[in-house]
Write a protein that holds these residues in place. Sequence first.
Motif, mmCIF file in Angstrom:
data_model
loop_
_atom_site.group_PDB
_atom_site.id
_atom_site.type_symbol
_atom_site.label_atom_id
_atom_site.label_comp_id
_atom_site.label_asym_id
_atom_site.label_seq_id
_atom_site.Cartn_x
_atom_site.Cartn_y
_atom_site.Cartn_z
ATOM 1 N N ILE A 46 0.948 -1.224 0.129
ATOM 2 C CA ILE A 46 -0.052 0.011 -0.010
ATOM 3 C C ILE A 46 0.762 1.153 0.146
ATOM 4 N N TYR A 47 1.640 1.376 1.097
ATOM 5 C CA TYR A 47 2.656 2.532 1.008
ATOM 6 C C TYR A 47 3.822 1.899 1.917
ATOM 7 N N TYR A 48 5.130 2.738 1.723
ATOM 8 C CA TYR A 48 6.310 2.489 2.127
ATOM 9 C C TYR A 48 6.953 3.817 2.795
ATOM 10 N N SER A 49 7.733 3.622 3.528
ATOM 11 C CA SER A 49 8.811 4.765 3.917
ATOM 12 C C SER A 49 10.130 4.192 4.019
ATOM 13 N N VAL A 50 11.028 4.832 3.740
ATOM 14 C CA VAL A 50 12.400 4.621 3.982
ATOM 15 C C VAL A 50 13.185 5.368 4.762
ATOM 16 N N GLY A 51 12.412 6.039 5.805
ATOM 17 C CA GLY A 51 12.979 6.670 6.800
ATOM 18 C C GLY A 51 12.057 7.902 7.187
ATOM 19 N N ALA A 52 12.156 8.480 8.561
ATOM 20 C CA ALA A 52 11.266 9.386 9.223
ATOM 21 C C ALA A 52 11.184 10.425 8.063
ATOM 22 N N GLY A 53 9.992 10.983 7.984
ATOM 23 C CA GLY A 53 9.805 12.198 7.019
ATOM 24 C C GLY A 53 9.587 11.758 5.527
ATOM 25 N N ILE A 54 9.571 10.394 5.460
ATOM 26 C CA ILE A 54 9.651 10.166 3.922
ATOM 27 C C ILE A 54 8.942 8.948 3.613
ATOM 28 N N THR A 55 7.684 9.015 2.730
ATOM 29 C CA THR A 55 6.750 8.099 2.530
ATOM 30 C C THR A 55 6.674 8.222 0.830
ATOM 31 N N ASP A 56 6.189 6.974 0.498
ATOM 32 C CA ASP A 56 5.833 6.836 -0.770
ATOM 33 C C ASP A 56 4.825 5.714 -1.315
ATOM 34 N N LYS A 57 4.022 5.874 -2.417
ATOM 35 C CA LYS A 57 3.208 4.937 -2.736
ATOM 36 C C LYS A 57 3.586 3.711 -2.984
ATOM 37 N N GLY A 58 2.892 2.523 -2.874
ATOM 38 C CA GLY A 58 2.972 1.399 -3.211
ATOM 39 C C GLY A 58 1.920 1.093 -4.438
ATOM 40 N N GLU A 59 1.796 -0.374 -4.420
ATOM 41 C CA GLU A 59 0.849 -0.870 -5.801
ATOM 42 C C GLU A 59 -0.667 -0.444 -5.514
ATOM 43 N N VAL A 60 -1.058 -0.294 -4.292
ATOM 44 C CA VAL A 60 -2.680 -0.055 -4.069
ATOM 45 C C VAL A 60 -2.751 0.912 -3.104
ATOM 46 N N PRO A 61 -2.415 2.249 -3.320
ATOM 47 C CA PRO A 61 -2.398 3.059 -2.277
ATOM 48 C C PRO A 61 -3.856 4.059 -2.167
ATOM 49 N N ASN A 62 -4.667 3.845 -2.978
ATOM 50 C CA ASN A 62 -5.971 4.667 -2.996
ATOM 51 C C ASN A 62 -6.777 4.462 -1.969
ATOM 52 N N GLY A 63 -7.293 5.439 -1.223
ATOM 53 C CA GLY A 63 -7.992 5.280 -0.020
ATOM 54 C C GLY A 63 -7.385 5.293 1.166
ATOM 55 N N TYR A 64 -6.019 5.330 1.059
ATOM 56 C CA TYR A 64 -5.130 5.372 2.375
ATOM 57 C C TYR A 64 -4.286 6.640 2.362
ATOM 58 N N ASN A 65 -3.975 6.842 3.818
ATOM 59 C CA ASN A 65 -2.418 7.807 3.981
ATOM 60 C C ASN A 65 -1.816 7.279 4.954
ATOM 61 N N VAL A 66 -0.473 7.594 5.019
ATOM 62 C CA VAL A 66 0.426 7.538 5.953
ATOM 63 C C VAL A 66 1.162 8.783 6.429
ATOM 64 N N SER A 67 1.857 8.611 7.418
ATOM 65 C CA SER A 67 2.864 9.394 7.769
ATOM 66 C C SER A 67 4.085 8.791 8.676
ATOM 67 N N ARG A 68 5.208 9.365 8.755
ATOM 68 C CA ARG A 68 6.265 8.988 9.248
ATOM 69 C C ARG A 68 6.945 9.921 10.111
ATOM 70 N N SER A 69 6.603 10.196 11.317
ATOM 71 C CA SER A 69 7.118 11.488 11.987
ATOM 72 C C SER A 69 8.305 10.877 12.918
ATOM 73 N N THR A 70 8.194 9.710 13.224
ATOM 74 C CA THR A 70 9.428 8.871 14.014
ATOM 75 C C THR A 70 9.955 7.712 13.247
ATOM 76 N N THR A 71 10.992 7.400 13.495
ATOM 77 C CA THR A 71 11.694 5.987 12.981
ATOM 78 C C THR A 71 10.682 4.938 13.486
ATOM 79 N N GLU A 72 10.127 4.817 14.750
ATOM 80 C CA GLU A 72 9.592 3.902 15.258
ATOM 81 C C GLU A 72 8.130 3.701 14.697
ATOM 82 N N ASP A 73 7.443 4.784 14.309
ATOM 83 C CA ASP A 73 5.915 4.499 14.056
ATOM 84 C C ASP A 73 5.459 4.860 12.545
#
Lengths: 116, 119
Positions: A46-73
């Motif tokens: 759906i989505y992935y993140s390569v580090g805090a503050g960086i996110t990108d869409k995967g194969e099926v992102p529609n209808g979803y949102n993500v955030s990555r404010s910390t490394t852990e969450d």
Amino acid sequence: NAGVTQTPKFRILKIGQSMTLQCAQDMNHNYMYWYRQDPGMGLKLIYYSVGAGITDKGEVPNGYNVSRSTTEDFPLRLELAAPSQTSVYFCASSHSPLQGTQEKLFFGSGTQLSVL
Amino acid sequence: AQTVTQSQPEMSVQEAETVTLSCTYDTSESDYYLFWYKQPPSRQMILVIRQEAYKQQNATENRFSVNFQKAAKSFSLKISDSQLGDAAMYFCAYRSHLQTQGGSEKLVFGKGTKLTVNP
């Protein structure tokens, strides 16, 4: 060791409701992912993140949102739930592949979501 | 785009016997990783075995081994001395090994093979 922790394990939503699936990892992994698994199917990104503050869409992102404010969450947000989003959701994490052969993914135990 | 195909929706094996699960994939890349993941009824995804494409030697992990045929783009899993605890869904997966940030984040899964182990 906790590894990758997902909450909740089960949830039923009504059409149009919103919710956030929580994911936390304690392994200091840079990479984090959200997958969904529909019945009889493999996992789709759906989505992935390569580090805090960086996110990108995967194969099926529609209808979803993500955030990555910390490394852990790495929470996954469903804004207007639809029946097509009924699925099992998996969060996963890994070290950055740039750091060597740390390409193994660690998975959470999944969240079963039903939208009725 | 890469694709992974598992042509056996279900397989069964007698306890203590050997079973082979099939997986083929399609890619234009020369460097990548291949994985087999096990998903028991608990839903937890468990890494069974992995193979680096640049290695000719087939990976083994105890009772689990693979037959990696790079030219044929085939990656089968052999389970020897099958045990009741091996019963699960098995997923074959592909991951690029592009050496750029954000290049190898996409783990592509097959649809899975349900393995039943009969006592």
